[in-house]
Design a protein around this motif. Structure first.
Motif, mmCIF file in Angstrom:
data_model
loop_
_atom_site.group_PDB
_atom_site.id
_atom_site.type_symbol
_atom_site.label_atom_id
_atom_site.label_comp_id
_atom_site.label_asym_id
_atom_site.label_seq_id
_atom_site.Cartn_x
_atom_site.Cartn_y
_atom_site.Cartn_z
ATOM 1 N N ARG A 1 -8.419 -5.947 2.994
ATOM 2 C CA ARG A 1 -7.012 -6.137 2.626
ATOM 3 C C ARG A 1 -6.867 -7.242 1.580
ATOM 4 N NH1 ARG A 1 -6.277 -5.469 8.212
ATOM 5 N NH2 ARG A 1 -6.129 -7.721 8.506
ATOM 6 N N SER B 1 -8.108 -5.969 -1.837
ATOM 7 C CA SER B 1 -7.125 -5.065 -2.436
ATOM 8 C C SER B 1 -5.916 -5.862 -2.942
ATOM 9 C CB SER B 1 -6.688 -4.020 -1.397
ATOM 10 O OG SER B 1 -5.555 -3.319 -1.842
ATOM 11 N N ALA B 2 -5.474 -6.847 -2.147
ATOM 12 C CA ALA B 2 -4.338 -7.672 -2.558
ATOM 13 C C ALA B 2 -4.670 -8.448 -3.834
ATOM 14 C CB ALA B 2 -3.967 -8.639 -1.433
ATOM 15 N N PRO C 1 -1.963 0.406 -4.481
ATOM 16 C CA PRO C 1 -1.194 -0.593 -3.733
ATOM 17 C C PRO C 1 0.048 -0.987 -4.529
ATOM 18 C CG PRO C 1 -3.091 -1.614 -4.782
ATOM 19 C CD PRO C 1 -3.209 -0.138 -5.036
ATOM 20 N N ASP D 1 -6.710 0.305 -3.415
ATOM 21 C CA ASP D 1 -6.219 0.090 -2.054
ATOM 22 C C ASP D 1 -7.320 -0.449 -1.132
ATOM 23 O OD1 ASP D 1 -7.829 2.233 -1.443
ATOM 24 O OD2 ASP D 1 -6.179 3.661 -1.210
ATOM 25 N N ALA D 2 -6.948 -0.720 0.104
ATOM 26 C CA ALA D 2 -7.890 -1.359 1.030
ATOM 27 C C ALA D 2 -9.047 -0.429 1.392
ATOM 28 C CB ALA D 2 -7.153 -1.816 2.291
#
Lengths: 706, 706
Positions: free
Chosen positions: A662, A665-666, A478, A629-630
């Protein structure tokens, strides 16, 4: 400490001088072949090392028949590698002399350093500084050395060669423990498995596990890597090595001990290693498809199967058996190991039933002992399993039939024919015929007596294959947000704003410094609301009664504001109070907990779990190194035992798992972007609404080192 | 179907004629030694069976050189056992003839019965009826037979003797699968393990697994029992056999396949077996200390260790190692297997440190490779581990050292000396010295190459020891209450009254037929109360909104009464409504679920679990065959993963586990006393208050077959 890009192979080739030298000096060389300083020379003489061999001994003109040199300075040139086998107090001066001579790689057998006591640790630090000063790659101290049978280089004092020298093969062994590394080598030898390259890293003052793994990941001598670790001391090289091995399709099977509390205690007394949190280590190994062996035997089973270099990306298992009972047992083992066993096509089943009326052709395909009365049926069945079933892995169970006078020879011939026609499959034989194993292996078979061990090894090949495929498909990580951390741990409101900006949505809320502002905020958000005391000095609000739920109207907001301030003054009189946070109360959500911890070795690691008892009692959590990542976040979430609660169990609506992934991952990207001052994050609870409605952090702590 | 008292040994001795015959007839005897009807005769001739051997063949005067008889009627006397190897359609008349002749035991090789189709199953039923009519013990049909090498009796057509006849030993094998039973026999033979008695039970039309296990439990030929099962068909003999084996201190290690869904499917297609619920089977095996093997290799590892007949009641493991790494690995394995490794006494540690300064003497005791420079230290260390450590099991890890020229001979001699001085310990050696194993075994050692397998086998010996000790201490089961079940499933109120009378306390409550009675009851009980609709036709009240919580005063009781009646009329118009139940509302309790199910094989089985997600998502439950006492109930409760919630986790008060255990035991006694019309019980929730305050059933269903 943060994630690093994988370096080029060249970085690891800097160990070439250690593992593939053309000139070797032995400092402290002994004329007696059984002494520590004598063994490397004796082994290299006996086996014919194909380079220069220079004993250094001030008291002798020759050592084991070779001309000896009085000192490092007297050597004809800088050796590619020097073996240091002198008392502890002479190691540092020796190393310094070697450095000045131009030597850039050493193996230190000598003990008496960090494994001993504080003084030893200090001496080791000085030694390391000297090595670094000269740019020397140093293996040890307190290590059993290294050997590379492909060039007859034996920079080791292991006594295990009393049983036999290495045999050809493509297995490499890396071990922090010398005794255990040679145990694995010796156990492999007993099984006829060649492990010509062994590196033992000892105290790891300079060269560590990651360097040795990385060298093997790029070396043509090695196709399959066995590793033994008690603790991982550094992350950058280690991660780069795992990544390189995966990209080069070289499987790593690792024994990482110290899982148990008991084991952890013993690991500490045995070496000076920092036993990292095993959960984090496991997450890192999973990330790169390293398969963890529970026993030495399992390690060698997996390495043995891997020598064929067939790694199915999506593994399906077909089973051909003469015993229905064994078929059931194998099915149980396959389910346990997570290997799929899809059924044979209906037409093929019908055809096989036509050949042997009472056979069970589904999968396992039980051809029954009938085939022993009509031997050509064996290849009919085997060919159908391979061709019609299309399985990537085929396990064939023959028990003692394979050894029998009546069936044995025909069985081998027919199975050879079918195997040859389908060379891309992972063909495994389970039989009780010790005297036939070598014959079948010569035909290219992988042979196990025990069918459960066979299934376990097959499962590992599939895990390697899946990991290699993931590496090939890997999306870039990401993108990292811009994060500016405050000078110290901020208030909840600031914490949530930081996270919200990074992609972890916060519950709609307002910080209010007086009760009328709180009423206005609540009117805007809509009732009921939650009120929380707002102070940078009160991290765990509920412990002082600093949270009020179900606040239903303006009057209750006014009253609640006063209540919270009273409680704060009473229970935390020294705390700075900034007011009260007014937030939307969310109901009917699944409560999750997200977090970040900073692992001393691997840096920021993100965690996800279901709230409440799942985390606190059952430890039902997933970990992964940041960032990711997600898609990876969703894999972690789906791996939770309590995942059914997010997936509509007990009549609930399905939760918004995509939004949760999401957010996770964020959070992982935030943790990396925030840099090393970020000590930890707790988002608890994160409220996940039904599918399509998102998720919201209801509380958060962002711990910042001042 | 209910629990039975263990019969005397004599019951199982009725199989003597099958396993220890003095005269054997073979019906369908063949002159060709390789045919099914020829093999038993060939084997018994070759090995010298010590009794009469009578071939029956209408077409020949002699069979394999023995005088043949034209028919069963022509036999000189009734044989102790007759082997039937004739086509399926001739089996029943043959059996009838044998019965009329006076024969009371037969082995039926012939296939074509229940394993085939419906018609075969019907034929098998007729066959069984004929056997029962004559009082014949019948093994099979569709079985591979039985052998007892101690008297050279081979009533089997296995081809596994092509590899070799049995060797002396004390292991017995019982298997439902003939192929798998002989696979285990053959694998044992390859390892030098003697299994002279093997019984394969095939379709189990008459003699079943329990009979065969029971025979071994009382037979002097067998000390260690290996069993393979796909499904258990009967409980009384099976339970009696497990109980007898335990009382006679004969360990049973069992492979019960069909754990997986996959495996379950294969088991059904392989035999006509009813694959019982594996959870229930596991509970029964746990009850009697049967150790379940996951693989054939593990089964034989455990049987091998058991041949020494040392079963520590409280197992402690001392580890002596030359490799610190292996010590950590062994500690991990021990923790995983649940084996305690207490530390060495401080004085002993200090003394050992005096002998080898850098040793790690805690436990694992790492004597380091130093001892190879001073060999007498080996026995000093070993003697200290045995004498000072006092461990019941001692695992000694020597890797390839044991095979070395330099250390091997002295090592063996010193270890022999220490072992001989402490013959009561379970001494296990882990080494890489294939050519030395027989020498060490001759000294009485148990030898494993892989230390993890050694730990696993040691753990099993401790589990056997604990089970044997429990059997010796076993209290009589709980006394059974007098229970009179109603004609059909009763209302909740009646269900709870039934259970309350049996010792499962109900929440204080009153059944009320009108709202004024409800108010009076609520006044007596104290507010808040719970209101529930009362109907024998509505089992799951919450589904129709039939439960009201937090009813706080008389007015609310009146209103609630009306609400519930409305809802019942609307959602269950046909239901008979008896009124409303008014109950004390209990808060702050831990919610448990108790239950009873009727297993088709083992009868009533009680279950306990924590309420909510623990049962529904995590399947975190314990099962046990009814009845059992409160001590056993408490063991079940403490075995739950969620037990910490009852034990004060998350700041709760400790719950009244003793009261919960009493209630669970009482429920188990109720289930037995209620008899076979009891179809099931659900007590959910059972509310457990803090320690000393008891527990109460808040809801209960007692399902009764009409």
């Amino acid at each position: 400490m943060t994630a690093v890009a994988a370096p080029a192979n060249a970085g690891f080739a800097s160990l070439d001088a250690l593992v593939r030298p053309r000139s070797v000096a032995v400092i402290g060389a002994s004329d007696e072949p059984a002494r520590i300083g004598g063994r490397p020379i004796a082994y290299m003489k006996e086996r014919g090392f194909d380079g220069a061999l220079w004993p250094v001994n001030p008291k002798r003109a020759t050592v084991q028949g070779l001309p000896a040199f009085a000192a490092v300075e007297a050597l004809p040139a800088a050796p590619d590698v020097a073996i240091i086998a002198v008392p502890a107090d002479q190691v540092t001066p020796t190393l310094d002399a070697l450095g000045r001579k131009g030597c850039r790689a050493v193996i230190v057998f000598s003990a008496g350093f960090a494994e001993m006591d504080e003084a030893g640790a200090a001496a080791q630090d000085r030694l390391t500084a000297v090595a670094r000063g000269h740019g020397i790659r140093m293996l040890g101290p307190n290590c059993l050395g290294v050997f590379n049978d492909s060039i007859r280089f034996y920079g080791t004092f292991t006594a295990s060669f009393e049983k036999g020298f290495p045999i050809p093969g493509n297995i490499g062994i890396v071990s922090q423990s010398g005794a255990y590394g040679t145990h694995v080598f010796s156990a492999a030898l007993d099984r006829g498995l060649g492990a010509p390259v062994v590196i033992t890293t000892g105290n790891e003052a300079e060269v560590a596990l990651g360097d040795a793994l990385g060298w093997m990941a790029q070396a043509p001598e090695v196709e399959v890597i066995c590793a033994y670790a008690e603790g991982i001391r550094e992350s950058a090289q280690f991660i780069a090595a795992l990544d390189l091995a995966r990209r080069n399709r070289k499987p790593i099977v690792m024994m990482k001990v110290g899982r148990s509390q008991l084991g952890g205690a013993a690991a500490k007394s045995h070496t000076a290693s920092i036993a990292g949190d095993d959960t984090v280590t496991q997450a890192v190994l999973d990330e790169f498809g390293v398969v963890r062996a529970r026993t030495t035997e399992e390690m060698l089973d997996i390495a043995y199967a891997a020598t064929k270099r067939i790694y199915p990306a999506r593994n399906t298992l077909g089973v051909l058996t003469v015993s229905g009972g064994a078929g059931v047992l194998i099915s149980d083992a396959a389910e346990q190991a997570g290997v799929e066993m899809p059924p044979m096509p209906e037409e093929a089943q019908a055809r096989l039933r036509g050949l042997v009326p009472f056979c069970a052709p589904r999968n396992p395909v039980d051809c029954t002992a009938q085939v022993t009365n009509n031997l050509p049926l064996i290849s009919e069945f085997a060919e159908s399993v391979a061709r019609d079933g299309g399985y990537t892995s085929i396990l064939s169970f023959w028990s003692q039939t394979a050894a029998g006078r009546s069936v044995g020879p025909s069985l081998q011939e027919q199975m050879r024919k079918v195997r040859t026609a389908h060379p891309d499959r992972l063909w495994v034989m389970s039989m009780l015929a010790p005297n036939k194993v070598r014959d079948y292996e010569a035909d290219g078979w992988i042979c196990f007596e025990d069918p459960s061990r066979a299934v376990n090894a097959i499962a590992a090949m599939g895990r390697f294959g899946a990991a290699f495929a993931r590496a090939a498909d890997a999306a870039p990580g990401p993108s990292l947000p811009a994060v500016t951390l405050p000078a110290a741990t901020p208030s909840e409101a600031v914490a949530k704003a930081l996270l919200d900006a990074a992609g972890v949505p916060a519950v709609p809320e307002h910080a209010c410094s007086d009760s009328e502002a709180a009423v206005m905020a609540a009117d805007r958000i809509g009732y009921p609301v939650v009120l929380k005391i707002l102070s940078p000095d009160i991290l765990h609000k509920s412990e002082i009664g600093g949270v009020l739920l179900d606040v239903g109207d303006a009057a209750a907001v006014r009253q609640g504001f006063g209540t919270l301030l009273d409680r704060a003054r009473r229970h935390a009189p020294a705390a700075r109070i900034e007011g009260v946070l007014v937030a939307k109360q969310i109901k009917g959500a699944v409560e999750m907990a997200l977090g970040v911890l900073r692992d001393p070795v691997f840096g920021p690691v993100a965690m996800v779990g279901l709230g409440g008892v799942f985390i606190e009692v059952l430890k039902d959590v997933g970990f992964r190194r940041c960032p990711f990542d997600a898609a990876e976040a969703e894999r972690m979430i789906r791996g939770l035992r309590g995942f059914p609660l997010l997936d509509g169990a007990r009549g609930r609506p399905k939760a918004d798992v995509a939004a949760l992934a999401r957010a996770l991952s964020a959070l992982s990207a935030f943790a990396v972007a925030a840099g090393p001052r970020l000590a930890g994050v707790d988002v608890n609870p994160l409220l996940v609404l039904p599918d399509g409605q998102g998720c919201f952090a209801a509380d958060a702590v962002v711990e910042v080192d001042g």
